[in-house]
Scaffold this motif. Structure first.
Motif, PDB file in Angstrom:
ATOM      1  N   ARG A 118       0.851  -1.187   0.000  1.00  0.00           N
ATOM      2  CA  ARG A 118       0.000   0.000   0.000  1.00  0.00           C
ATOM      3  C   ARG A 118       0.889   1.241   0.000  1.00  0.00           C
ATOM      4  O   ARG A 118       1.679   1.447   0.925  1.00  0.00           O
ATOM      5  N   VAL A 119       0.772   2.031  -1.047  1.00  0.00           N
ATOM      6  CA  VAL A 119       1.624   3.198  -1.255  1.00  0.00           C
ATOM      7  C   VAL A 119       0.780   4.465  -1.178  1.00  0.00           C
ATOM      8  O   VAL A 119      -0.228   4.586  -1.885  1.00  0.00           O
ATOM      9  N   THR A 120       1.188   5.395  -0.322  1.00  0.00           N
ATOM     10  CA  THR A 120       0.527   6.700  -0.268  1.00  0.00           C
ATOM     11  C   THR A 120       1.437   7.740  -0.901  1.00  0.00           C
ATOM     12  O   THR A 120       2.572   7.942  -0.458  1.00  0.00           O
ATOM     13  N   ILE A 121       0.936   8.399  -1.937  1.00  0.00           N
ATOM     14  CA  ILE A 121       1.683   9.429  -2.654  1.00  0.00           C
ATOM     15  C   ILE A 121       1.208  10.786  -2.149  1.00  0.00           C
ATOM     16  O   ILE A 121       0.036  11.139  -2.298  1.00  0.00           O
ATOM     17  N   VAL A 122       2.109  11.529  -1.524  1.00  0.00           N
ATOM     18  CA  VAL A 122       1.776  12.832  -0.950  1.00  0.00           C
ATOM     19  C   VAL A 122       2.180  13.901  -1.956  1.00  0.00           C
ATOM     20  O   VAL A 122       3.350  14.017  -2.322  1.00  0.00           O
ATOM     21  N   SER A 123       1.191  14.680  -2.398  1.00  0.00           N
ATOM     22  CA  SER A 123       1.462  15.582  -3.517  1.00  0.00           C
ATOM     23  C   SER A 123       0.541  16.792  -3.492  1.00  0.00           C
ATOM     24  O   SER A 123      -0.223  16.999  -2.542  1.00  0.00           O
ATOM     25  N   GLY A 124       0.620  17.585  -4.556  1.00  0.00           N
ATOM     26  CA  GLY A 124      -0.223  18.757  -4.713  1.00  0.00           C
ATOM     27  C   GLY A 124      -1.380  18.475  -5.657  1.00  0.00           C
ATOM     28  O   GLY A 124      -1.338  17.531  -6.448  1.00  0.00           O
ATOM     29  N   ARG A 125      -2.377  19.299  -5.568  1.00  0.00           N
ATOM     30  CA  ARG A 125      -3.541  19.159  -6.440  1.00  0.00           C
ATOM     31  C   ARG A 125      -3.149  19.461  -7.894  1.00  0.00           C
ATOM     32  O   ARG A 125      -2.346  20.345  -8.162  1.00  0.00           O
ATOM     33  N   ASP A 126      -3.698  18.686  -8.805  1.00  0.00           N
ATOM     34  CA  ASP A 126      -3.480  18.880 -10.242  1.00  0.00           C
ATOM     35  C   ASP A 126      -2.048  18.584 -10.668  1.00  0.00           C
ATOM     36  O   ASP A 126      -1.601  19.058 -11.718  1.00  0.00           O
ATOM     37  N   GLY A 127      -1.324  17.813  -9.872  1.00  0.00           N
ATOM     38  CA  GLY A 127       0.008  17.393 -10.279  1.00  0.00           C
ATOM     39  C   GLY A 127      -0.052  16.179 -11.201  1.00  0.00           C
ATOM     40  O   GLY A 127      -1.129  15.680 -11.547  1.00  0.00           O
ATOM     41  N   ARG A 128       1.098  15.697 -11.599  1.00  0.00           N
ATOM     42  CA  ARG A 128       1.157  14.517 -12.458  1.00  0.00           C
ATOM     43  C   ARG A 128       0.545  13.299 -11.766  1.00  0.00           C
ATOM     44  O   ARG A 128       0.760  13.085 -10.576  1.00  0.00           O
ATOM     45  N   LYS A 129      -0.200  12.496 -12.514  1.00  0.00           N
ATOM     46  CA  LYS A 129      -0.835  11.292 -11.987  1.00  0.00           C
ATOM     47  C   LYS A 129      -0.131  10.019 -12.448  1.00  0.00           C
ATOM     48  O   LYS A 129      -0.544   8.915 -12.086  1.00  0.00           O
ATOM     49  N   ASP A 130       0.924  10.180 -13.247  1.00  0.00           N
ATOM     50  CA  ASP A 130       1.573   9.024 -13.861  1.00  0.00           C
ATOM     51  C   ASP A 130       2.045   7.990 -12.852  1.00  0.00           C
ATOM     52  O   ASP A 130       1.847   6.788 -13.043  1.00  0.00           O
ATOM     53  N   LEU A 131       2.691   8.453 -11.772  1.00  0.00           N
ATOM     54  CA  LEU A 131       3.291   7.521 -10.821  1.00  0.00           C
ATOM     55  C   LEU A 131       2.253   6.567 -10.248  1.00  0.00           C
ATOM     56  O   LEU A 131       2.458   5.348 -10.218  1.00  0.00           O
ATOM     57  N   GLY A 132       1.135   7.092  -9.778  1.00  0.00           N
ATOM     58  CA  GLY A 132       0.093   6.240  -9.226  1.00  0.00           C
ATOM     59  C   GLY A 132      -0.468   5.275 -10.258  1.00  0.00           C
ATOM     60  O   GLY A 132      -0.745   4.108  -9.956  1.00  0.00           O
ATOM     61  N   GLU A 133      -0.599   5.749 -11.493  1.00  0.00           N
ATOM     62  CA  GLU A 133      -1.125   4.892 -12.557  1.00  0.00           C
ATOM     63  C   GLU A 133      -0.152   3.764 -12.881  1.00  0.00           C
ATOM     64  O   GLU A 133      -0.554   2.605 -13.048  1.00  0.00           O
ATOM     65  N   TRP A 134       1.133   4.102 -12.955  1.00  0.00           N
ATOM     66  CA  TRP A 134       2.141   3.069 -13.245  1.00  0.00           C
ATOM     67  C   TRP A 134       2.166   2.010 -12.149  1.00  0.00           C
ATOM     68  O   TRP A 134       2.178   0.808 -12.432  1.00  0.00           O
ATOM     69  N   LEU A 135       2.187   2.464 -10.889  1.00  0.00           N
ATOM     70  CA  LEU A 135       2.277   1.525  -9.773  1.00  0.00           C
ATOM     71  C   LEU A 135       1.015   0.679  -9.661  1.00  0.00           C
ATOM     72  O   LEU A 135       1.085  -0.532  -9.405  1.00  0.00           O
ATOM     73  N   SER A 136      -0.146   1.293  -9.840  1.00  0.00           N
ATOM     74  CA  SER A 136      -1.404   0.528  -9.789  1.00  0.00           C
ATOM     75  C   SER A 136      -1.432  -0.533 -10.875  1.00  0.00           C
ATOM     76  O   SER A 136      -1.888  -1.667 -10.649  1.00  0.00           O
ATOM     77  N   GLY A 137      -0.924  -0.189 -12.042  1.00  0.00           N
ATOM     78  CA  GLY A 137      -0.864  -1.153 -13.131  1.00  0.00           C
ATOM     79  C   GLY A 137       0.052  -2.323 -12.836  1.00  0.00           C
ATOM     80  O   GLY A 137      -0.125  -3.425 -13.396  1.00  0.00           O
ATOM     81  N   ASP A 138       1.025  -2.104 -11.944  1.00  0.00           N
ATOM     82  CA  ASP A 138       1.965  -3.169 -11.572  1.00  0.00           C
ATOM     83  C   ASP A 138       1.520  -3.944 -10.334  1.00  0.00           C
ATOM     84  O   ASP A 138       2.246  -4.827  -9.867  1.00  0.00           O
ATOM     85  N   GLY A 139       0.372  -3.606  -9.778  1.00  0.00           N
ATOM     86  CA  GLY A 139      -0.149  -4.377  -8.650  1.00  0.00           C
ATOM     87  C   GLY A 139       0.018  -3.748  -7.288  1.00  0.00           C
ATOM     88  O   GLY A 139      -0.318  -4.371  -6.269  1.00  0.00           O
ATOM     89  N   TYR A 140       0.525  -2.508  -7.213  1.00  0.00           N
ATOM     90  CA  TYR A 140       0.582  -1.799  -5.929  1.00  0.00           C
ATOM     91  C   TYR A 140      -0.775  -1.158  -5.655  1.00  0.00           C
ATOM     92  O   TYR A 140      -1.533  -0.845  -6.582  1.00  0.00           O
ATOM     93  N   ILE A 141      -1.087  -0.967  -4.387  1.00  0.00           N
ATOM     94  CA  ILE A 141      -2.342  -0.331  -3.990  1.00  0.00           C
ATOM     95  C   ILE A 141      -2.025   1.122  -3.642  1.00  0.00           C
ATOM     96  O   ILE A 141      -1.394   1.400  -2.619  1.00  0.00           O
ATOM     97  N   CYS A 142      -2.438   2.036  -4.508  1.00  0.00           N
ATOM     98  CA  CYS A 142      -2.020   3.427  -4.375  1.00  0.00           C
ATOM     99  C   CYS A 142      -3.132   4.332  -3.868  1.00  0.00           C
ATOM    100  O   CYS A 142      -4.306   4.168  -4.236  1.00  0.00           O
ATOM    101  N   HIS A 143      -2.749   5.272  -3.016  1.00  0.00           N
ATOM    102  CA  HIS A 143      -3.657   6.296  -2.516  1.00  0.00           C
ATOM    103  C   HIS A 143      -2.930   7.622  -2.616  1.00  0.00           C
ATOM    104  O   HIS A 143      -1.729   7.711  -2.338  1.00  0.00           O
TER     105      HIS A 143
END
Length: 233
Positions: free
Chosen positions: A115-140
């Motif tokens: 389970r990975v929590t990505i701490v970021s700003g609003r309207d930032g890049r979403k690529d990281l969460g999408e890549w990790l979710s596609g690889d089987g990580y649970i992203c928030h």
């Protein structure tokens, strides 16, 4: 003649880079295109196996929150890591200071399913969460700040180069040159992705720094003015 460099990144990074440029013999013009404002967002009510902080602003805005600091932490780059060290938290830092670098680090060091929590700003890049979710990580995603355009006036005709820290900043910078079909002032960006975006917005000379660190920016400017820089032009 001393080269005049417009620093468009947000504070406190803008002033930190300005000090570095002064020491290196440049004349910095510190005028961030964004202001950073907090987002009132509580700590996510989920267990997290890994925290990922994509900017130093993310660290600043969670400093007063309660979050599980016993779990591994990844900081996107040296400035973000330095903030953690001052809090007695020792983060991992990817070799490439970007979403791509964080992704590679997680894939090498952490098993899928975490389970990975990505701490970021609003309207930032979403690529990281999408890549990790596609690889089987649970992203928030935990949104803790947002960027608001600054109301600034910069004497663009007197500039020798511009430093941008993100794709969003490039878009804001372009608004200062609406009367021009192309922007002739060299632009320094931290990644190939940002360089390609800048070229699509008709920036004529774009230099790609090796990351967003102050040293990387200064090195790119040295390359620019000695005509040895890596650029899209």
């Amino acid at each position: 003649m001393t080269k005049r460099i417009w620093i468009t990144r947000t504070e406190p990074g803008a002033s930190r880079l300005a000090s570095k440029l002064l020491v290196s013999g440049y004349q910095p013009i510190t005028a961030p295109v964004f202001e950073i404002e907090p987002v009132l967002s509580p700590t996510p009510p989920i267990d997290t196996d890994l925290w990922v902080f994509v900017s130093s602003h993310a660290v600043s805005h969670v400093a007063s929150h309660q979050w599980d600091r016993t779990k591994p932490v990844i900081a996107v780059g040296p400035a973000t890591a330095a903030q953690f060290e001052s809090m007695q938290v020792h983060p991992l830092v990817p070799g490439q200071h970007s979403s791509e670098g964080i992704y590679d680090l997680i894939r090498r060091r952490f098993k899928t399913g975490l389970r990975v929590t990505i701490v970021s700003g609003r309207d930032g890049r979403k690529d990281l969460g999408e890549w990790l979710s596609g690889d089987g990580y649970i992203c928030h995603e935990w949104i803790v700040y947002e960027r608001k355009p600054s109301q600034i006036q910069v004497p663009t005709s007197q500039l020798d180069a511009i430093v941008a820290a993100s794709g969003a900043a490039i878009s804001e910078i372009r608004q200062h040159f609406t009367t021009l079909s192309s922007v002739p002032i060299p632009l320094v960006v931290p990644s190939l992705r940002d360089a390609e975006l800048a070229k699509s917005m008709q920036f004529s000379v774009v230099l790609i720094a090796e990351g967003a660190s102050d040293n990387a920016i200064v090195n790119s400017l040295e390359d620019l003015f000695s005509t040895r820089g890596q650029h899209l032009g």
